[in-house]
Write an enzyme that holds these catalytic residues in place. Structure first.
Site, PDB file in Angstrom:
ATOM      1  N   THR A  64      -5.565  -6.661  10.939  1.00 47.17           N
ATOM      2  CA  THR A  64      -6.176  -5.564  10.034  1.00 47.17           C
ATOM      3  C   THR A  64      -5.491  -4.489  10.850  1.00 47.17           C
ATOM      4  OG1 THR A  64      -8.051  -7.003   9.134  1.00 47.17           O
ATOM      5  CG2 THR A  64      -7.507  -4.626   8.672  1.00 47.17           C
ATOM      6  N   GLU A  99      -9.386  -9.205  -7.912  1.00 44.84           N
ATOM      7  CA  GLU A  99      -8.674  -8.841  -8.057  1.00 44.84           C
ATOM      8  C   GLU A  99      -8.151  -8.971  -8.468  1.00 44.84           C
ATOM      9  OE1 GLU A  99      -7.586  -9.744  -3.720  1.00 44.84           O
ATOM     10  OE2 GLU A  99      -9.556  -8.548  -3.098  1.00 44.84           O
ATOM     11  N   PHE A 153     -15.851   3.425   6.682  1.00 47.37           N
ATOM     12  CA  PHE A 153     -14.262   3.788   6.468  1.00 47.37           C
ATOM     13  C   PHE A 153     -13.877   3.514   4.430  1.00 47.37           C
ATOM     14  CE2 PHE A 153     -14.082  -0.776   7.487  1.00 47.37           C
ATOM     15  CZ  PHE A 153     -13.698  -1.207   6.079  1.00 47.37           C
ATOM     16  N   HIS A 170      -2.189  -5.678   1.404  1.00 47.83           N
ATOM     17  CA  HIS A 170      -3.454  -6.055   1.406  1.00 47.83           C
ATOM     18  C   HIS A 170      -2.757  -7.528   0.964  1.00 47.83           C
ATOM     19  CE1 HIS A 170      -6.966  -6.503  -0.063  1.00 47.83           C
ATOM     20  NE2 HIS A 170      -6.458  -7.837  -1.698  1.00 47.83           N
ATOM     21  N   ASN A 200      -2.370   0.251   6.560  1.00 51.33           N
ATOM     22  CA  ASN A 200      -1.710  -0.963   6.612  1.00 51.33           C
ATOM     23  C   ASN A 200      -0.457  -1.479   6.278  1.00 51.33           C
ATOM     24  OD1 ASN A 200      -4.136  -2.165   5.460  1.00 51.33           O
ATOM     25  ND2 ASN A 200      -4.934  -2.832   6.800  1.00 51.33           N
ATOM     26  N   TYR A 253     -12.350  -1.700  -4.384  1.00 50.60           N
ATOM     27  CA  TYR A 253     -12.716  -2.255  -2.746  1.00 50.60           C
ATOM     28  C   TYR A 253     -14.214  -1.801  -2.789  1.00 50.60           C
ATOM     29  CZ  TYR A 253      -8.195  -2.400   0.059  1.00 50.60           C
ATOM     30  OH  TYR A 253      -6.970  -2.569   0.764  1.00 50.60           O
ATOM     31  N   LYS A 271       0.632  -1.068  -0.292  1.00 51.50           N
ATOM     32  CA  LYS A 271      -0.221  -0.156  -0.015  1.00 51.50           C
ATOM     33  C   LYS A 271       1.111   1.344   0.068  1.00 51.50           C
ATOM     34  CE  LYS A 271      -3.652  -2.687   2.196  1.00 51.50           C
ATOM     35  NZ  LYS A 271      -5.040  -2.252   3.247  1.00 51.50           N
ATOM     36  N   ARG A 303       2.537  -6.722   9.631  1.00 53.51           N
ATOM     37  CA  ARG A 303       1.879  -5.616  10.463  1.00 53.51           C
ATOM     38  C   ARG A 303       2.196  -4.905  11.184  1.00 53.51           C
ATOM     39  NH1 ARG A 303      -4.453  -7.210   6.988  1.00 53.51           N
ATOM     40  NH2 ARG A 303      -4.212  -5.741   5.719  1.00 53.51           N
TER      41      ARG A 303
HETATM   42  P1  ATP Z   1      -7.114  -5.586   3.215  1.00 56.15           P
HETATM   43  O1  ATP Z   1      -8.613  -6.151   2.604  1.00 56.15           O
HETATM   44  O2  ATP Z   1      -7.082  -4.616   2.642  1.00 56.15           O
HETATM   45  O3  ATP Z   1      -5.948  -7.194   2.977  1.00 56.15           O
HETATM   46  P2  ATP Z   1      -8.373  -6.907   5.226  1.00 56.15           P
HETATM   47  O4  ATP Z   1      -9.076  -8.349   4.687  1.00 56.15           O
HETATM   48  O5  ATP Z   1      -7.658  -7.544   6.810  1.00 56.15           O
HETATM   49  O6  ATP Z   1      -7.443  -6.080   4.869  1.00 56.15           O
HETATM   50  P3  ATP Z   1     -10.927  -5.312   5.447  1.00 56.15           P
HETATM   51  O7  ATP Z   1     -12.091  -5.537   6.513  1.00 56.15           O
HETATM   52  O8  ATP Z   1     -10.940  -6.194   4.014  1.00 56.15           O
HETATM   53  O9  ATP Z   1      -9.448  -5.612   6.250  1.00 56.15           O
HETATM   54  O10 ATP Z   1     -10.651  -3.681   5.099  1.00 56.15           O
HETATM   55  C1  ATP Z   1      -9.776  -3.769   4.293  1.00 56.15           C
HETATM   56  C2  ATP Z   1      -9.064  -2.421   4.806  1.00 56.15           C
HETATM   57  O11 ATP Z   1      -9.712  -1.249   4.570  1.00 56.15           O
HETATM   58  C3  ATP Z   1      -8.079  -2.578   5.812  1.00 56.15           C
HETATM   59  O12 ATP Z   1      -7.346  -2.831   5.621  1.00 56.15           O
HETATM   60  C4  ATP Z   1      -7.604  -1.607   6.252  1.00 56.15           C
HETATM   61  O13 ATP Z   1      -6.618  -0.242   5.293  1.00 56.15           O
HETATM   62  C5  ATP Z   1      -8.888  -0.653   5.997  1.00 56.15           C
HETATM   63  N1  ATP Z   1      -9.709  -0.733   7.244  1.00 56.15           N
HETATM   64  C6  ATP Z   1     -10.402  -2.150   7.278  1.00 56.15           C
HETATM   65  N2  ATP Z   1     -10.964  -1.640   8.925  1.00 56.15           N
HETATM   66  C7  ATP Z   1     -11.104   0.224   8.779  1.00 56.15           C
HETATM   67  C8  ATP Z   1     -11.331   0.397  10.377  1.00 56.15           C
HETATM   68  N3  ATP Z   1     -12.149   0.393  10.543  1.00 56.15           N
HETATM   69  N4  ATP Z   1     -11.034   2.053   9.988  1.00 56.15           N
HETATM   70  C9  ATP Z   1     -10.706   2.412   8.823  1.00 56.15           C
HETATM   71  N5  ATP Z   1     -10.054   1.671   7.302  1.00 56.15           N
HETATM   72  C10 ATP Z   1     -10.340   0.372   8.321  1.00 56.15           C
HETATM   73 MG    MG Z   2     -10.006  -8.070   3.197  1.00 58.57          MG
END
Ligand code: ATP
Ligand code: MG
Length: 138
Positions: A92, A127, A58, A116, A113, A50, A10, A103
């Site tokens: 996450t 994706e 968010f 992805h 974070n 996304y 990222k 992370r």
């Molecule tokens: P990713 O999809 O990026 O691999 P993830 O699967 O661990 O991460 P998701 O729940 O899919 O997490 O959320 C996608 C992304 O959105 C997270 O990686 C983070 O960058 C952001 N995100 C998730 N939860 C929050 C939150 N509560 N507040 C702000 N940003 C968030």
């Molecule tokens: Mg995810």
């Protein structure tokens, strides 16, 4: 089972010069880089990527972040690649991530974070072609 998964370094991590360090962690765990490029997403492209999160509070902030600067997108291949990548990345929220995960070591907060990884075969199927054509995956 041999799987392919989509990984993104990222904008926060690219900005901190962590591309090599992050790819090395995947390679050292037996994952193979099948495709790789550095790009910058537009806001619209980040929103499309996304789209599953479109109703989350968010979504707007996340897609601003993902389009703020260059990212590295790659396809990683290996045994159980999808769950293996998720384990190497960590939770996450870096506050909950295990020691030694990407992370835990490099994420700034729950949004910024560092990485992805696709969370299921269905996600990977959406994706991977979002960024790569068949001819680019070797
Ligand atoms: P990713 O999809 O990026 O691999 P993830 O699967 O661990 O991460 P998701 O729940 O899919 O997490 O959320 C996608 C992304 O959105 C997270 O990686 C983070 O960058 C952001 N995100 C998730 N939860 C929050 C939150 N509560 N507040 C702000 N940003 C968030
Ligand atoms: Mg995810």
């Amino acid at each position: 089972m041999i799987e392919k998964t989509l990984v993104i370094i990222k904008p926060d991590a690219v900005g901190k010069n962590l591309i090599g360090e992050i790819i090395a962690r995947f390679e050292k765990n037996g994952l193979r880089v099948a495709a790789l490029k550095k790009i910058k997403m537009s806001k619209e492209e980040a929103k499309g990527f996304y789209i599953v999160h479109k109703d989350r509070p968010f979504y707007d902030s996340l897609t601003d972040f993902m389009s703020e600067g260059p990212i590295v997108v790659m396809v990683l291949e290996g045994d159980d690649a999808i769950s293996k990548v998720r384990k190497i990345m960590g939770a996450t929220n870096p506050a909950q991530a295990e020691e030694g995960t990407i992370r835990k070591d490099f994420a700034e907060n729950i949004e910024r974070n560092a990485v992805h990884g696709s969370d299921s075969p269905q996600s990977a199927q959406y994706e991977i072609p979002y960024f790569f054509s068949t001819l680019e995956i070797l």
